[in-house]
Motif scaffolding. Structure first.
Motif, PDB file in Angstrom:
ATOM      1  N   ALA A 259     -16.348 -28.571  -0.918  1.00  0.00           N
ATOM      2  CA  ALA A 259     -16.123 -27.971   0.393  1.00  0.00           C
ATOM      3  C   ALA A 259     -17.431 -27.914   1.161  1.00  0.00           C
ATOM      4  N   LEU A 260     -17.315 -28.072   2.483  1.00  0.00           N
ATOM      5  CA  LEU A 260     -18.444 -27.939   3.407  1.00  0.00           C
ATOM      6  C   LEU A 260     -18.085 -26.859   4.419  1.00  0.00           C
ATOM      7  N   PHE A 261     -18.912 -25.801   4.477  1.00  0.00           N
ATOM      8  CA  PHE A 261     -18.681 -24.672   5.367  1.00  0.00           C
ATOM      9  C   PHE A 261     -19.824 -24.553   6.370  1.00  0.00           C
ATOM     10  N   ASP A 262     -19.541 -23.960   7.523  1.00  0.00           N
ATOM     11  CA  ASP A 262     -20.631 -23.667   8.444  1.00  0.00           C
ATOM     12  C   ASP A 262     -21.318 -22.379   7.997  1.00  0.00           C
ATOM     13  N   ARG A 263     -22.278 -21.921   8.791  1.00  0.00           N
ATOM     14  CA  ARG A 263     -23.130 -20.849   8.293  1.00  0.00           C
ATOM     15  C   ARG A 263     -22.433 -19.495   8.205  1.00  0.00           C
ATOM     16  N   VAL A 264     -21.305 -19.301   8.884  1.00  0.00           N
ATOM     17  CA  VAL A 264     -20.572 -18.047   8.723  1.00  0.00           C
ATOM     18  C   VAL A 264     -19.403 -18.194   7.747  1.00  0.00           C
ATOM     19  N   GLY A 265     -19.359 -19.329   7.021  1.00  0.00           N
ATOM     20  CA  GLY A 265     -18.328 -19.523   6.019  1.00  0.00           C
ATOM     21  C   GLY A 265     -17.041 -20.103   6.539  1.00  0.00           C
ATOM     22  N   ASP A 266     -17.037 -20.555   7.785  1.00  0.00           N
ATOM     23  CA  ASP A 266     -15.838 -21.131   8.381  1.00  0.00           C
ATOM     24  C   ASP A 266     -15.794 -22.643   8.171  1.00  0.00           C
ATOM     25  N   ILE A 267     -14.615 -23.194   8.345  1.00  0.00           N
ATOM     26  CA  ILE A 267     -14.392 -24.629   8.520  1.00  0.00           C
ATOM     27  C   ILE A 267     -13.893 -24.779   9.946  1.00  0.00           C
ATOM     28  N   ARG A 268     -14.723 -25.391  10.774  1.00  0.00           N
ATOM     29  CA  ARG A 268     -14.396 -25.425  12.188  1.00  0.00           C
ATOM     30  C   ARG A 268     -13.802 -26.769  12.584  1.00  0.00           C
ATOM     31  N   ALA A 269     -12.745 -26.735  13.340  1.00  0.00           N
ATOM     32  CA  ALA A 269     -12.032 -27.939  13.779  1.00  0.00           C
ATOM     33  C   ALA A 269     -12.577 -28.407  15.118  1.00  0.00           C
ATOM     34  N   TRP A 270     -13.886 -28.773  15.117  1.00  0.00           N
ATOM     35  CA  TRP A 270     -14.477 -29.265  16.363  1.00  0.00           C
ATOM     36  C   TRP A 270     -14.946 -30.692  16.166  1.00  0.00           C
ATOM     37  N   GLY A 271     -14.827 -31.488  17.223  1.00  0.00           N
ATOM     38  CA  GLY A 271     -15.298 -32.871  17.193  1.00  0.00           C
ATOM     39  C   GLY A 271     -14.692 -33.651  16.045  1.00  0.00           C
ATOM     40  N   GLU A 272     -15.521 -34.497  15.458  1.00  0.00           N
ATOM     41  CA  GLU A 272     -15.101 -35.327  14.336  1.00  0.00           C
ATOM     42  C   GLU A 272     -15.928 -34.989  13.097  1.00  0.00           C
ATOM     43  N   GLY A 273     -16.279 -33.710  12.935  1.00  0.00           N
ATOM     44  CA  GLY A 273     -17.136 -33.295  11.843  1.00  0.00           C
ATOM     45  C   GLY A 273     -16.472 -33.434  10.495  1.00  0.00           C
ATOM     46  N   GLU A 274     -17.308 -33.308   9.447  1.00  0.00           N
ATOM     47  CA  GLU A 274     -16.814 -33.504   8.086  1.00  0.00           C
ATOM     48  C   GLU A 274     -16.562 -32.200   7.361  1.00  0.00           C
ATOM     49  N   GLN A 275     -16.724 -31.030   8.033  1.00  0.00           N
ATOM     50  CA  GLN A 275     -16.448 -29.770   7.358  1.00  0.00           C
ATOM     51  C   GLN A 275     -15.015 -29.765   6.824  1.00  0.00           C
ATOM     52  N   GLY A 276     -14.813 -29.098   5.713  1.00  0.00           N
ATOM     53  CA  GLY A 276     -13.476 -29.031   5.156  1.00  0.00           C
ATOM     54  C   GLY A 276     -13.479 -28.736   3.681  1.00  0.00           C
ATOM     55  N   LEU A 277     -12.288 -28.520   3.151  1.00  0.00           N
ATOM     56  CA  LEU A 277     -12.054 -28.405   1.713  1.00  0.00           C
ATOM     57  C   LEU A 277     -11.383 -29.697   1.273  1.00  0.00           C
ATOM     58  N   TYR A 278     -12.026 -30.394   0.313  1.00  0.00           N
ATOM     59  CA  TYR A 278     -11.565 -31.706  -0.138  1.00  0.00           C
ATOM     60  C   TYR A 278     -11.161 -31.653  -1.605  1.00  0.00           C
TER      61      TYR A 278
END
Length: 722
Positions: free
Chosen positions: A34-53
């Motif tokens: 998993a990749l999280f932002d700094r507040v622990g969220d997964i943000r659905a912005w742009g085409e980023g790779e954040q998420g739980l895989y």
């Protein structure tokens, strides 16, 4: 973001935004990351790779926490030392009602703890009220699951996708389901305790009343399931946390430990141990270090083999797991689309939808020229490290098959050198460790035409032949042992004659399809010292060359020297700095007695770690020259963590200490040990050799290093040569 596009017949990774821009926090457990932002969220912005895989598919593409519709204010975040827990602290922003301040910022403390375990993400959310008056809040959690294949996230366009079903509520669980084109159903199950007050299609809401001093606990579990039936998991966050911690402790048993006088070195070592542990997945065949997060969180033959070699002196169990896995997946037939031939060792395996449907060729792909000799060499190095003859005997048919592949398929034209030329219509064109499309070229910049014989591959083959001879002798096959020794000697002579470039002071990076040398100054030549194929006089010249300004940046050795055609310090392979590459060069320098040069490499990389987040060594960084008062320049889409980069420090330590273990003879030796200037003493604990174990303390003095045996159990001879 990144995405593969086609350049001619090549896979190429485009970059539209740097990962360094958002610096995600990374967790991994087995086949999930998993990749999280700094507040622990997964943000659905742009085409980023954040998420739980899970298994290279994104099971959660959005998970955002809102307080009265606003994002919490960041206070701090850290991934705990063992890499098994992400801790985030935040507070409420100013909350208004009808334009008036209702709740001042900072009255509500939010604590988030996240971990991955058993194919699920477990979160504990704690809210604490530090104000003087009771407050009413609305807490919202928003979710989505796009089930995009990792190659889609990287940018690969698809002609069609499977069927995504509308989310549905099942009791305290919100379910997202997707039926893939490969016939598998993938389901994300979001379970919340206590149950929210309001359920929406993609969000839930809690109406909270907090009195002064009140503390409220919420739990959220996101389970990744393959198939129709949900798996049985731990009953809750606390049970998952305990199981995860116990697994990490068990994983560390049996490996040696290192302590240092320098706390910053200890942080580097601890982070490296934790990164390798996080990347290591327990497969049916044993532990295997996945290559890196996010793009390479799977089995890679070359990466696993080199990672295991870097760590072999400290933890041979990892090498055994790598050998078991790669033996089990060794090719047994010709398959052109997989670039497979009998005896060849795996390059890469994927479990995602696009691999299973052959939209990408990597479900089980063998397009690597170096994994097969590296496999044989690791088998021999493992034998020398452990004297585990029973395992070697069981592995021997696979070693023989790999040696036969080298002679029959690796050297297709019978000139004594192993070369590659892609057969697959969609596989990799460059099949060495520098697998960018433009990584092998001539002095004028022309790309080399296949078949290509890389200099480091000949070095790996030389080592494979010598270790193969050692294994054959141990198994009583003396005739084969002598044949392999003779072949290694013949290869060494031919290699010196064809690859050495006096004007470069280095071996050519390769011979092209016309057997013309590619006279380019590259770090590839340094690997020839690692395996012992280099002539001593050539090694002395290379030790000097790698310290000259066109190679040496102050942080490390460039992959391609400045001034060469195609040199670019911001490229992936043509001027950047790769820690594992530097570690192999340093190990080679020490092998030939150039320990001061090896120490300088470790010194540069240590200084670089002081500027990296969490002291984590990335896959690579840019090859700009070191400037006073500035840190190294990050490469925008480097994997971090990356297994062979994390393990590099252990290879460099072994090089500095001149440490070698001959388990069949019961001998541990240190040849001309050195410690860098930033380490006054180094303690090695519980270094196991067969049934014996030993603790060593090394102290640095003005001109040498003192070695003290502080504990020794069992039959083991410790030799120190100055």
């Amino acid at each position: 973001m990144t995405g593969p596009i086609r350049i001619g017949d090549e896979w190429y990774v485009t970059v539209a935004a740097a990962r360094a821009d958002n610096n995600p926090y990374v967790l991994k457990s087995d086949d999930s990351f998993a990749l999280f932002d700094r507040v622990g969220d997964i943000r659905a912005w742009g085409e980023g790779e954040q998420g739980l895989y899970h298994r290279d598919t994104r099971y959660l593409s959005r998970m955002e926490l809102l307080v009265d519709g606003l994002r919490p204010m960041f206070l701090g975040a850290t991934v705990k030392e063992r890499n098994n827990l992400l801790i985030v602290e935040a507070m409420n922003p100013d909350l208004l009602a009808d334009g008036a301040l209702r709740v001042p910022k900072g009255e509500i403390h939010l604590f988030r703890a996240k971990l991955l375990w058993d194919d699920a993400c477990w979160e504990h959310l704690r809210l604490t009220h530090h104000g003087l008056e009771a407050v009413d809040l609305e807490l919202t959690l928003q979710f989505d699951a796009d089930f995009r294949d990792l190659f889609e996230v990287r940018g690969t366009a698809r002609a069609q996708r499977g069927t995504a079903h509308p989310p549905r509520r099942q009791g305290d669980t919100l379910e997202f389901a997707y039926d893939g084109l490969d016939g598998l159903r993938r389901t994300s199950r979001v379970t919340l305790q206590p149950s929210p007050d309001t359920w929406g299609e993609r969000e839930v809401r809690y109406r909270l009343h907090l009195t002064p001093g009140a503390e409220l606990h919420l739990y959220c579990t996101v389970a990744c399931d393959v198939g129709e039936t949900p798996r049985t998991r731990a009953p809750g966050y606390d049970a998952a946390f305990r199981a995860n911690a116990q697994a990490r402790e068990h994983q560390a048993r049996g490996a040696g430990r290192i302590r240092s006088s320098n706390p910053l070195v200890e942080r580097w070592l601890e982070r490296s141990v934790a990164d390798v542990a996080m990347l290591t997945t327990e497969l049916p065949t044993g532990p295997y270090p996945y290559a890196g997060v996010p793009w390479y969180s799977t089995t890679f033959g070359r990466d696993g083999l080199i990672t295991a070699r870097e760590l072999l002196w400290l933890d041979p169990a990892l090498a055994r797991g790598v050998l078991e896995c790669l033996a089990a997946s060794q090719a047994t037939a010709v398959d052109d689309e997989r670039d497979a031939e009998p005896g060849k060792i795996l390059h890469e395996a994927r479990q995602c939808e696009m691999a299973r449907t052959r939209e990408v060729p990597f479900e089980r792909y063998y397009g690597t020229i170096d994994a097969t000799p590296l496999f044989v060499a690791l088998a021999g190095a493992y034998w020398r490290r452990t004297a585990d003859l029973a395992f070697v005997r069981r592995l021997w048919p696979h070693v023989l098959a790999a040696l036969q592949w080298i002679d029959r398929w690796g050297d297709r034209d019978g000139d004594g050198f192993v070369e590659y030329a892609r057969r697959s219509s969609r596989g990799l064109a460059q099949q060495g460790w520098k697998d960018s499309h433009d990584s092998v070229f001539h002095a004028d910049g022309r790309l080399a035409e296949a078949p290509i014989a890389l200099c480091e591959v000949q070095a790996y083959v030389y080592e494979a032949k010598r270790y193969g001879a050692e294994l054959a002798a141990a198994l009583g096959e003396s005739t084969l042992a002598q044949q392999l020794e003779d072949q290694a000697a013949t290869l060494r002579r031919a290699f010196h004659a064809r690859f050495w470039c006096e004007e470069l002071g280095l071996y050519a990076i390769a011979l092209d399809g016309d057997k013309a040398p590619c006279r380019v100054a590259t770090s590839n030549a340094g690997h020839t010292m690692w395996t012992g194929i280099a002539a001593p006089e050539h090694a002395a010249r290379m030790a000097q060359r790698f310290g000259e300004p066109d190679f040496w940046t102050g942080w490390g050795i460039r992959t391609v020297a400045a001034g060469q055609a195609r040199y670019n310090p911001m490229s992936y392979h043509n001027g950047s700095i790769w820690p594992h590459d530097n570690a192999l060069v340093a190990m080679g320098l020490a092998r030939y007695g150039h320990t001061d040069a090896a120490t300088r490499v470790m010194d540069g990389l240590f200084e670089a770690t002081l500027h990296f987040a969490q002291h984590r060594m990335p896959e690579l960084f840019c090859g700009f020259h070191r400037r006073d008062g500035e840190g190294p320049t990050l490469y925008p889409v480097a994997c971090a963590p990356q297994a062979w980069s994390a393990a590099a420090v252990f290879g460099m330590l072994q090089a500095n200490l001149g440490l070698e273990i001959d388990a069949p003879a019961g001998v541990l030796s240190l040849r001309s040990p050195r410690l860098p200037s930033f380490i006054d003493w180094l303690a090695l604990h519980d270094l196991r050799v067969g049934e014996a174990s030993v603790d060593l303390l090394l102290r640095r003095y003005d001109r040498d290093v003192g070695v003290q045996i502080t504990r020794k159990d069992g039959p083991l001879e410790v030799r120190v040569a100055v």
